[in-house]
Design a protein around this motif. Structure first.
Motif, PDB file in Angstrom:
ATOM      1  N   VAL A  24       0.846  -1.214   0.000  1.00  0.00           N
ATOM      2  CA  VAL A  24       0.000   0.000   0.000  1.00  0.00           C
ATOM      3  C   VAL A  24       0.875   1.256   0.000  1.00  0.00           C
ATOM      4  CG1 VAL A  24      -1.747   1.308   1.269  1.00  0.00           C
ATOM      5  CG2 VAL A  24      -1.935  -1.172   1.100  1.00  0.00           C
ATOM      6  N   THR A  25       1.928   1.255   0.808  1.00  0.00           N
ATOM      7  CA  THR A  25       2.743   2.472   0.880  1.00  0.00           C
ATOM      8  C   THR A  25       3.521   2.685  -0.416  1.00  0.00           C
ATOM      9  OG1 THR A  25       4.345   1.220   2.163  1.00  0.00           O
ATOM     10  CG2 THR A  25       2.969   2.699   3.387  1.00  0.00           C
ATOM     11  N   ARG A  26       3.908   1.574  -1.076  1.00  0.00           N
ATOM     12  CA  ARG A  26       4.619   1.731  -2.347  1.00  0.00           C
ATOM     13  C   ARG A  26       3.675   2.294  -3.412  1.00  0.00           C
ATOM     14  NH1 ARG A  26       6.656  -3.475  -3.889  1.00  0.00           N
ATOM     15  NH2 ARG A  26       7.843  -3.466  -1.992  1.00  0.00           N
ATOM     16  N   TYR A  27       2.429   1.887  -3.324  1.00  0.00           N
ATOM     17  CA  TYR A  27       1.426   2.371  -4.273  1.00  0.00           C
ATOM     18  C   TYR A  27       1.179   3.875  -4.096  1.00  0.00           C
ATOM     19  CZ  TYR A  27      -1.723   0.389  -7.714  1.00  0.00           C
ATOM     20  OH  TYR A  27      -2.307   0.006  -8.882  1.00  0.00           O
ATOM     21  N   GLY A  28       1.315   4.314  -2.844  1.00  0.00           N
ATOM     22  CA  GLY A  28       1.184   5.752  -2.580  1.00  0.00           C
ATOM     23  C   GLY A  28      -0.249   6.161  -2.253  1.00  0.00           C
ATOM     24  N   MET A  29      -0.429   7.454  -2.094  1.00  0.00           N
ATOM     25  CA  MET A  29      -1.712   7.973  -1.623  1.00  0.00           C
ATOM     26  C   MET A  29      -2.835   7.799  -2.635  1.00  0.00           C
ATOM     27  SD  MET A  29      -1.342  10.979   1.008  1.00  0.00           S
ATOM     28  CE  MET A  29      -1.467  12.336  -0.118  1.00  0.00           C
ATOM     29  N   ARG A  30      -2.488   7.485  -3.901  1.00  0.00           N
ATOM     30  CA  ARG A  30      -3.554   7.405  -4.900  1.00  0.00           C
ATOM     31  C   ARG A  30      -4.456   6.180  -4.702  1.00  0.00           C
ATOM     32  NH1 ARG A  30       1.045   5.714  -7.150  1.00  0.00           N
ATOM     33  NH2 ARG A  30       1.037   3.971  -8.620  1.00  0.00           N
ATOM     34  N   LEU A  31      -4.064   5.296  -3.811  1.00  0.00           N
ATOM     35  CA  LEU A  31      -4.912   4.145  -3.505  1.00  0.00           C
ATOM     36  C   LEU A  31      -6.131   4.560  -2.683  1.00  0.00           C
ATOM     37  CD1 LEU A  31      -4.442   1.330  -4.501  1.00  0.00           C
ATOM     38  CD2 LEU A  31      -3.340   0.751  -2.354  1.00  0.00           C
ATOM     39  N   GLY A  32      -6.130   5.781  -2.186  1.00  0.00           N
ATOM     40  CA  GLY A  32      -7.307   6.243  -1.436  1.00  0.00           C
ATOM     41  C   GLY A  32      -6.984   7.183  -0.299  1.00  0.00           C
ATOM     42  N   ALA A  33      -5.722   7.176   0.165  1.00  0.00           N
ATOM     43  CA  ALA A  33      -5.388   8.002   1.326  1.00  0.00           C
ATOM     44  C   ALA A  33      -5.588   9.490   1.032  1.00  0.00           C
ATOM     45  CB  ALA A  33      -3.944   7.740   1.757  1.00  0.00           C
ATOM     46  N   SER A  34      -5.473   9.875  -0.245  1.00  0.00           N
ATOM     47  CA  SER A  34      -5.575  11.305  -0.568  1.00  0.00           C
ATOM     48  C   SER A  34      -6.976  11.855  -0.262  1.00  0.00           C
ATOM     49  CB  SER A  34      -5.210  11.560  -2.030  1.00  0.00           C
ATOM     50  OG  SER A  34      -6.042  10.796  -2.848  1.00  0.00           O
ATOM     51  N   ARG A  35      -7.930  10.966  -0.079  1.00  0.00           N
ATOM     52  CA  ARG A  35      -9.264  11.436   0.318  1.00  0.00           C
ATOM     53  C   ARG A  35      -9.248  11.986   1.755  1.00  0.00           C
ATOM     54  NH1 ARG A  35     -14.482   7.522   1.171  1.00  0.00           N
ATOM     55  NH2 ARG A  35     -15.576   8.944   2.549  1.00  0.00           N
ATOM     56  N   PHE A  36      -8.358  11.451   2.588  1.00  0.00           N
ATOM     57  CA  PHE A  36      -8.346  11.810   4.009  1.00  0.00           C
ATOM     58  C   PHE A  36      -7.144  12.656   4.430  1.00  0.00           C
ATOM     59  CE2 PHE A  36     -10.196   7.418   3.799  1.00  0.00           C
ATOM     60  CZ  PHE A  36     -11.509   7.786   4.043  1.00  0.00           C
ATOM     61  N   GLY A 286      -0.928   4.452   8.962  1.00  0.00           N
ATOM     62  CA  GLY A 286      -1.721   4.112  10.157  1.00  0.00           C
ATOM     63  C   GLY A 286      -3.021   4.907  10.200  1.00  0.00           C
ATOM     64  N   TYR A 287      -2.929   6.180   9.849  1.00  0.00           N
ATOM     65  CA  TYR A 287      -4.113   7.053   9.837  1.00  0.00           C
ATOM     66  C   TYR A 287      -5.132   6.542   8.821  1.00  0.00           C
ATOM     67  CZ  TYR A 287      -6.882  11.334   9.572  1.00  0.00           C
ATOM     68  OH  TYR A 287      -7.922  12.252   9.588  1.00  0.00           O
ATOM     69  N   PHE A 288      -4.623   6.186   7.647  1.00  0.00           N
ATOM     70  CA  PHE A 288      -5.477   5.685   6.564  1.00  0.00           C
ATOM     71  C   PHE A 288      -6.185   4.386   6.989  1.00  0.00           C
ATOM     72  CE2 PHE A 288      -5.391   3.478   2.206  1.00  0.00           C
ATOM     73  CZ  PHE A 288      -6.610   4.019   1.827  1.00  0.00           C
ATOM     74  N   VAL A 289      -5.444   3.490   7.603  1.00  0.00           N
ATOM     75  CA  VAL A 289      -6.031   2.207   8.027  1.00  0.00           C
ATOM     76  C   VAL A 289      -7.158   2.437   9.046  1.00  0.00           C
ATOM     77  CG1 VAL A 289      -5.552   0.071   9.309  1.00  0.00           C
ATOM     78  CG2 VAL A 289      -3.975   0.836   7.510  1.00  0.00           C
ATOM     79  N   ARG A 290      -6.948   3.388   9.963  1.00  0.00           N
ATOM     80  CA  ARG A 290      -8.012   3.652  10.954  1.00  0.00           C
ATOM     81  C   ARG A 290      -9.275   4.177  10.270  1.00  0.00           C
ATOM     82  NH1 ARG A 290      -3.448   5.007  13.884  1.00  0.00           N
ATOM     83  NH2 ARG A 290      -3.594   7.245  13.560  1.00  0.00           N
ATOM     84  N   ARG A 291      -9.095   4.976   9.209  1.00  0.00           N
ATOM     85  CA  ARG A 291     -10.264   5.494   8.478  1.00  0.00           C
ATOM     86  C   ARG A 291     -10.986   4.351   7.752  1.00  0.00           C
ATOM     87  NH1 ARG A 291      -8.041   8.804  11.210  1.00  0.00           N
ATOM     88  NH2 ARG A 291      -9.543   7.821  12.598  1.00  0.00           N
ATOM     89  N   LEU A 292     -10.235   3.368   7.285  1.00  0.00           N
ATOM     90  CA  LEU A 292     -10.865   2.211   6.632  1.00  0.00           C
ATOM     91  C   LEU A 292     -11.604   1.370   7.669  1.00  0.00           C
ATOM     92  CD1 LEU A 292      -8.079   1.007   4.148  1.00  0.00           C
ATOM     93  CD2 LEU A 292      -9.979   2.556   3.712  1.00  0.00           C
ATOM     94  N   ALA A 293     -10.977   1.186   8.817  1.00  0.00           N
ATOM     95  CA  ALA A 293     -11.575   0.333   9.851  1.00  0.00           C
ATOM     96  C   ALA A 293     -12.857   0.950  10.409  1.00  0.00           C
ATOM     97  CB  ALA A 293     -10.572   0.083  10.976  1.00  0.00           C
ATOM     98  N   GLU A 294     -12.933   2.278  10.422  1.00  0.00           N
ATOM     99  CA  GLU A 294     -14.147   2.939  10.914  1.00  0.00           C
ATOM    100  C   GLU A 294     -15.326   2.650   9.995  1.00  0.00           C
ATOM    101  OE1 GLU A 294     -11.870   6.790  12.748  1.00  0.00           O
ATOM    102  OE2 GLU A 294     -12.771   6.906  10.781  1.00  0.00           O
ATOM    103  N   ARG A 295     -14.994   2.474   8.727  1.00  0.00           N
ATOM    104  CA  ARG A 295     -16.076   2.257   7.757  1.00  0.00           C
ATOM    105  C   ARG A 295     -15.573   1.288   6.703  1.00  0.00           C
ATOM    106  NH1 ARG A 295     -18.698   5.231   3.489  1.00  0.00           N
ATOM    107  NH2 ARG A 295     -20.931   4.863   3.638  1.00  0.00           N
ATOM    108  N   PRO A 296     -15.693  -0.017   6.994  1.00  0.00           N
ATOM    109  CA  PRO A 296     -15.126  -1.020   6.096  1.00  0.00           C
ATOM    110  C   PRO A 296     -15.591  -0.868   4.649  1.00  0.00           C
ATOM    111  CG  PRO A 296     -15.612  -2.018   8.189  1.00  0.00           C
ATOM    112  CD  PRO A 296     -16.167  -0.620   8.263  1.00  0.00           C
ATOM    113  N   ALA A 297     -16.739  -0.194   4.425  1.00  0.00           N
ATOM    114  CA  ALA A 297     -17.178   0.038   3.041  1.00  0.00           C
ATOM    115  C   ALA A 297     -16.117   0.843   2.279  1.00  0.00           C
ATOM    116  CB  ALA A 297     -18.505   0.781   3.029  1.00  0.00           C
ATOM    117  N   ASN A 298     -15.299   1.597   3.017  1.00  0.00           N
ATOM    118  CA  ASN A 298     -14.226   2.377   2.373  1.00  0.00           C
ATOM    119  C   ASN A 298     -13.219   1.477   1.648  1.00  0.00           C
ATOM    120  OD1 ASN A 298     -15.233   4.795   3.284  1.00  0.00           O
ATOM    121  ND2 ASN A 298     -13.834   4.970   5.024  1.00  0.00           N
TER     122      ASN A 298
END
Ligand code: FDA
Length: 309
Positions: A24-36, A286-298
């Protein structure tokens, strides 16, 4: 806490796998982290900050980083916060700073974390800016409260605040024990993967505790940052606030960048202080994973981004 406990746990456990982390980190923020996340550097954060300020949102800004294991890394984070402070001052941005204790070296040594926080607070307090010490997973709760109390020996309620998590059984007691300090508290439900021995597993209990904690704090006349995207909870608390005639300068709402932006605008448009929390930096995993865990639909949009390449 909106989702079944097992799906949260599954996301935390998959995300904890080193191969997944690397991928995920190699893929970078374009995998979804840029939303948060506002961006990987200070300039990106400042661009987002200016835009949100113009839209009428005050901010809390965090330089991403946690579980630092070397004193040098904690010192680098301190330097970044001082750069952030200087930039906020220079550009007149309406924002305060949010800090994670483990980013300041709490895992290395409590004394180190205290000294690092103190270095930042000496500058922020002189500039009239507030700092929020955040709350991480439960092995650090006691140490974080100790750190906050110690900082309060030198700094005031207006200089530094703390966070309490409604999912922890202990938070009601912590609230009472902090009362003598009249603290500025951010109330959150809690974002980490905690066992049932320390945290309520059921959302209904977390929500009930959240209401009670905020109400108790407001009744005392102390300042509450009501940090949630839960519109039902917000309405319940507003009803309580209205019934008790609690003035608007005793509380504010807070939400995370990228989460329920329409609700953020609605709360703002009703004339309440609505602070948006923006994180930036390269350590976003870590921040990104917590946002996914809050809403697994993410997780769905992560997979869609992956397929799109
Ligand atoms: P809940 O999880 O019930 O969600 C309510 C609704 O909000 C959901 O139904 C959904 O619509 C939306 N939503 C929530 N999370 C979403 C997501 N990730 N993606 C999309 N939609 C989502 N925690 C902590 O342990 N220590 C801390 O210091 C902080 N600091 C902090 C600051 C601020 C400003 C906020 C808003 C939150 C935190 N948190 C935190 C995180 C907090 O503990 C909690 O995990 C999240 O806020 C999600 O819980 P809600 O209160 O939004 O309720």
């Amino acid at each position: 806490m909106a989702e079944p406990h097992w799906s949260r746990q599954l996301i935390f456990s998959v995300a904890g796998n080193p191969a997944v982390t690397r991928f995920v980190t190699r893929y970078g923020m374009r995998l979804g982290a840029s939303r948060f996340v506002a961006g990987e550097d200070l300039d990106s954060a400042l661009t987002v900050a200016r835009q949100l300020n113009q839209e009428g949102f005050p901010l809390a800004i965090q330089f991403l980083g946690e579980h630092v294991t070397r004193a040098e890394a904690a010192a680098e984070a301190v330097e970044e916060y001082l750069r952030l402070l200087a930039a906020l001052e220079e550009r007149g941005i309406d924002a305060y700073i949010s800090i994670k204790p483990s980013q300041m070296g709490l895992e290395v040594d409590e004394e180190l974390a205290y000294a690092n926080c103190r270095r930042i607070l000496e500058q922020t307090a002189a500039a009239g800016r507030f700092v929020r010490i955040e709350m991480e997973d439960s092995p650090y709760t006691e140490k974080t409260l100790r750190l906050y109390r110690r900082l309060r020996e030198t700094f005031g309620t207006r200089d530094v605040g703390i966070v309490l998590q409604a999912y922890l059984y202990r938070s009601a007691r912590d609230l009472e024990e902090l009362a003598d300090l009249h603290p500025n508290i951010r109330f959150v439900k809690g974002a980490y993967n905690e066992p049932a021995s320390v945290a309520y597993p059921d959302k209904a209990d977390v929500d009930r505790n959240y209401r009670q904690l905020v109400q108790r704090h407001l009744e005392r006349g102390d300042y509450a940052a009501i940090a949630t995207h839960d519109d039902v909870l917000i309405e319940d608390l507003l009803q309580f606030i209205e019934q008790r005639g609690i003035p608007r300068d005793r509380f504010e709402f807070q939400m995370l960048y990228g989460i329920r932006p329409q609700l953020q605008r609605q709360v703002r448009d009703r004339g309440y202080r609505m602070r948006v929390y923006i994180p930036y930096g390269r350590d976003w995993y870590g921040y990104f994973v917590r946002r996914l865990a809050e809403r697994p639909a993410n997780v769905g949009f992560v997979l869609r981004n992956l397929i799109r390449g």
